[in-house]
Design a protein around this motif. Structure first.
Motif, PDB file in Angstrom:
ATOM      1  N   UNK A   1       0.841  -1.192   0.000  1.00 46.35           N
ATOM      2  CA  UNK A   1       0.000   0.000   0.000  1.00 46.35           C
ATOM      3  C   UNK A   1       0.879   1.247   0.000  1.00 46.35           C
ATOM      4  N   UNK A   2       0.245   2.416  -0.126  1.00 45.18           N
ATOM      5  CA  UNK A   2       1.017   3.648  -0.306  1.00 45.18           C
ATOM      6  C   UNK A   2       0.416   4.814   0.476  1.00 45.18           C
ATOM      7  N   UNK A   3       1.293   5.694   0.901  1.00 44.76           N
ATOM      8  CA  UNK A   3       0.845   6.913   1.585  1.00 44.76           C
ATOM      9  C   UNK A   3       0.076   7.839   0.641  1.00 44.76           C
ATOM     10  N   UNK A   4       0.316   7.736  -0.666  1.00 44.47           N
ATOM     11  CA  UNK A   4      -0.313   8.659  -1.623  1.00 44.47           C
ATOM     12  C   UNK A   4      -1.607   8.117  -2.220  1.00 44.47           C
ATOM     13  N   UNK A   5      -2.059   6.973  -1.746  1.00 44.63           N
ATOM     14  CA  UNK A   5      -3.297   6.388  -2.251  1.00 44.63           C
ATOM     15  C   UNK A   5      -4.483   7.213  -1.760  1.00 44.63           C
ATOM     16  N   UNK A   6      -5.234   7.793  -2.701  1.00 45.82           N
ATOM     17  CA  UNK A   6      -6.371   8.634  -2.329  1.00 45.82           C
ATOM     18  C   UNK A   6      -7.637   7.816  -2.053  1.00 45.82           C
ATOM     19  N   UNK A   7      -7.656   6.545  -2.474  1.00 46.54           N
ATOM     20  CA  UNK A   7      -8.853   5.723  -2.316  1.00 46.54           C
ATOM     21  C   UNK A   7      -8.802   4.835  -1.066  1.00 46.54           C
ATOM     22  N   UNK A   8      -7.616   4.350  -0.753  1.00 50.99           N
ATOM     23  CA  UNK A   8      -7.436   3.449   0.388  1.00 50.99           C
ATOM     24  C   UNK A   8      -6.429   4.082   1.343  1.00 50.99           C
ATOM     25  N   UNK A   9      -6.884   4.692   2.437  1.00 49.17           N
ATOM     26  CA  UNK A   9      -5.960   5.346   3.374  1.00 49.17           C
ATOM     27  C   UNK A   9      -4.947   4.343   3.930  1.00 49.17           C
ATOM     28  N   UNK A  10      -3.692   4.724   3.912  1.00 46.22           N
ATOM     29  CA  UNK A  10      -2.646   3.807   4.364  1.00 46.22           C
ATOM     30  C   UNK A  10      -2.806   3.467   5.850  1.00 46.22           C
ATOM     31  N   UNK A  11      -3.411   4.398   6.606  1.00 47.09           N
ATOM     32  CA  UNK A  11      -3.628   4.124   8.028  1.00 47.09           C
ATOM     33  C   UNK A  11      -4.603   2.965   8.222  1.00 47.09           C
ATOM     34  N   UNK A  12      -5.621   2.873   7.350  1.00 47.57           N
ATOM     35  CA  UNK A  12      -6.586   1.773   7.449  1.00 47.57           C
ATOM     36  C   UNK A  12      -5.912   0.427   7.206  1.00 47.57           C
ATOM     37  N   UNK A  13      -5.034   0.397   6.198  1.00 49.24           N
ATOM     38  CA  UNK A  13      -4.352  -0.854   5.860  1.00 49.24           C
ATOM     39  C   UNK A  13      -3.396  -1.246   6.988  1.00 49.24           C
ATOM     40  N   UNK A  14      -2.671  -0.262   7.504  1.00 48.75           N
ATOM     41  CA  UNK A  14      -1.744  -0.530   8.613  1.00 48.75           C
ATOM     42  C   UNK A  14      -2.494  -1.109   9.811  1.00 48.75           C
ATOM     43  N   UNK A  15      -3.628  -0.511  10.140  1.00 48.15           N
ATOM     44  CA  UNK A  15      -4.423  -1.002  11.268  1.00 48.15           C
ATOM     45  C   UNK A  15      -4.901  -2.429  11.016  1.00 48.15           C
ATOM     46  N   UNK A  16      -5.329  -2.712   9.792  1.00 48.02           N
ATOM     47  CA  UNK A  16      -5.805  -4.055   9.472  1.00 48.02           C
ATOM     48  C   UNK A  16      -4.684  -5.078   9.650  1.00 48.02           C
ATOM     49  N   UNK A  17      -3.491  -4.732   9.180  1.00 48.25           N
ATOM     50  CA  UNK A  17      -2.346  -5.638   9.307  1.00 48.25           C
ATOM     51  C   UNK A  17      -1.973  -5.847  10.768  1.00 48.25           C
ATOM     52  N   UNK A  18      -2.008  -4.783  11.563  1.00 51.39           N
ATOM     53  CA  UNK A  18      -1.647  -4.897  12.977  1.00 51.39           C
ATOM     54  C   UNK A  18      -2.622  -5.798  13.728  1.00 51.39           C
ATOM     55  N   UNK A  19      -3.912  -5.660  13.440  1.00 51.65           N
ATOM     56  CA  UNK A  19      -4.906  -6.514  14.104  1.00 51.65           C
ATOM     57  C   UNK A  19      -4.754  -7.960  13.638  1.00 51.65           C
ATOM     58  N   UNK A  20      -4.429  -8.156  12.360  1.00 48.72           N
ATOM     59  CA  UNK A  20      -4.183  -9.510  11.853  1.00 48.72           C
ATOM     60  C   UNK A  20      -3.029 -10.162  12.627  1.00 48.72           C
ATOM     61  N   UNK A  21      -1.984  -9.399  12.880  1.00 46.41           N
ATOM     62  CA  UNK A  21      -0.848  -9.916  13.659  1.00 46.41           C
ATOM     63  C   UNK A  21      -1.281 -10.273  15.075  1.00 46.41           C
ATOM     64  N   UNK A  22      -2.093  -9.411  15.689  1.00 46.08           N
ATOM     65  CA  UNK A  22      -2.568  -9.675  17.050  1.00 46.08           C
ATOM     66  C   UNK A  22      -3.388 -10.961  17.116  1.00 46.08           C
ATOM     67  N   UNK A  23      -4.017 -11.318  15.993  1.00 45.12           N
ATOM     68  CA  UNK A  23      -4.842 -12.523  15.947  1.00 45.12           C
ATOM     69  C   UNK A  23      -4.050 -13.750  15.515  1.00 45.12           C
ATOM     70  N   UNK A  24      -2.741 -13.617  15.474  1.00 44.02           N
ATOM     71  CA  UNK A  24      -1.895 -14.771  15.211  1.00 44.02           C
ATOM     72  C   UNK A  24      -1.509 -14.998  13.776  1.00 44.02           C
ATOM     73  N   UNK A  25      -1.873 -14.084  12.885  1.00 48.36           N
ATOM     74  CA  UNK A  25      -1.530 -14.245  11.470  1.00 48.36           C
ATOM     75  C   UNK A  25      -0.144 -13.690  11.180  1.00 48.36           C
ATOM     76  N   UNK A  26       0.492 -14.271  10.175  1.00 47.30           N
ATOM     77  CA  UNK A  26       1.804 -13.800   9.729  1.00 47.30           C
ATOM     78  C   UNK A  26       1.582 -12.699   8.700  1.00 47.30           C
TER      79      UNK A  26
END
Length: 309
Positions: free
Chosen positions: A237-262
């Motif tokens: 993902x990218x900081x310059x993406x106007x459609x998908x905020x990079x903060x949303x993707x980062x949060x999704x990945x962090x929660x995935x890690x908390x749930x045991x995913x690689x």
């Protein structure tokens, strides 16, 4: 392998080197087994909403060079996937299941068939939606049968997922619907669906918003039934993406890690939505190869554990 082909309408072309097996669904079958067990033998690509064939070809060509003996299935995403009925969506995806079955991706009575090695590459929320629908269809058809064997797999998420807002909805659909009258009709319908969903969510106290539900489904480690906690997933993902905020993707990945995913992240600085390969192609494809190598490594560890039992 023999699958029914779909005749193309005049003026409508297919992906180069692919057969059309359904509406917006394309198959490149190598017709041979990949004997190198460190490489994928099936690559499943879910395109972003409104993706042109010439743009998808950039990815299929690269995969053909990286993994020439892997069969590829490409699924396009028409904008109407967001408002058509569930039954219609599922009927459109049936050729994908037929192709996966023909490529021996599912349990078979023949023990001679080696387990598949599947790389799944998903683009944006449109591709994510198509993937989750396919996942529901496969779980309904095969149940827990796919869980009983370890399948080497990886999930690559390009520019997704994110909840989205009215602003991003307008940007996304305005980019793919050129007719101004049709655009107004579609946006009016989408805004209505958005506010109805919001209202129902407030009344019933639970999320009924499509994009929020999609984001939740993407936390399922078995979003496709051959996947699991062992399946490494890569967020591009990218900081310059106007459609998908990079903060949303980062949060999704962090929660995935908390749930045991690689879960692993590759954050680009200068690229637009689903355009990372145009800015940094070497970095992009190196990340893809690295995540596949991680999947292979997990498979070797699993094999070693079985040998020592």
């Amino acid at each position: 392998m023999s699958l029914p082909l779909v005749s193309q309408k005049p003026g409508v072309r297919s992906l180069e080197g692919f057969s059309t097996i359904g509406t917006g669904i394309y198959l490149r079958s190598t017709g041979e087994q990949c004997q190198d067990t460190t490489l994928p033998n099936v690559i499943l690509i879910f395109g972003w909403m409104g993706a042109q064939l010439r743009h998808l070809q950039n990815y299929t060509n690269a995969y053909t060079k990286l993994y020439p003996k892997a069969s590829q299935i490409v699924v396009r995403c028409n904008p109407n996937v967001f408002w058509t009925s569930t039954g219609t969506k599922q009927r459109r995806l049936m050729p994908v299941i037929d192709a996966l079955e023909a490529l021996h991706c599912f349990p078979s009575s023949s023990s001679a068939e080696p387990p598949p090695r599947i790389l799944t590459h998903v683009f944006s929320n449109g591709g994510s939606l198509q993937m989750t629908i396919l996942g529901h269809m496969l779980r309904r058809k095969y149940g827990s049968a796919l869980v009983q064997q370890f399948i080497t797999s990886t999930l690559i998420l390009d520019s997704c997922p994110a909840t989205g807002s009215l602003k991003t909805i307008k940007l996304a659909f305005s980019a793919v619907i050129r007719n101004p009258i049709l655009r107004v009709i579609v946006l009016t319908m989408l805004y209505t669906m958005h506010f109805v969903g919001l209202g129902l969510s407030l009344v019933f106290g639970k999320r009924i918003m499509l994009m929020e539900n999609l984001r939740i489904e993407m936390w399922n480690p078995r979003v496709l039934p051959w996947m699991g906690l062992h399946t490494p997933r890569l967020y591009l993902f990218s900081r310059k993406d106007k459609l998908i905020p990079w903060q949303d993707v980062t949060q999704h990945a962090e929660i995935a890690k908390e749930r045991g995913m690689d879960a692993r992240c590759e954050l680009f600085e200068e690229s637009e939505h689903v355009a990372h390969i145009r800015v940094e192609p070497e970095r992009y494809w190196a990340s893809v190869q690295d995540i596949w190598a991680a999947a292979i490594s997990k498979g070797k560890v699993k094999d070693q554990r079985l040998l020592t039992c």
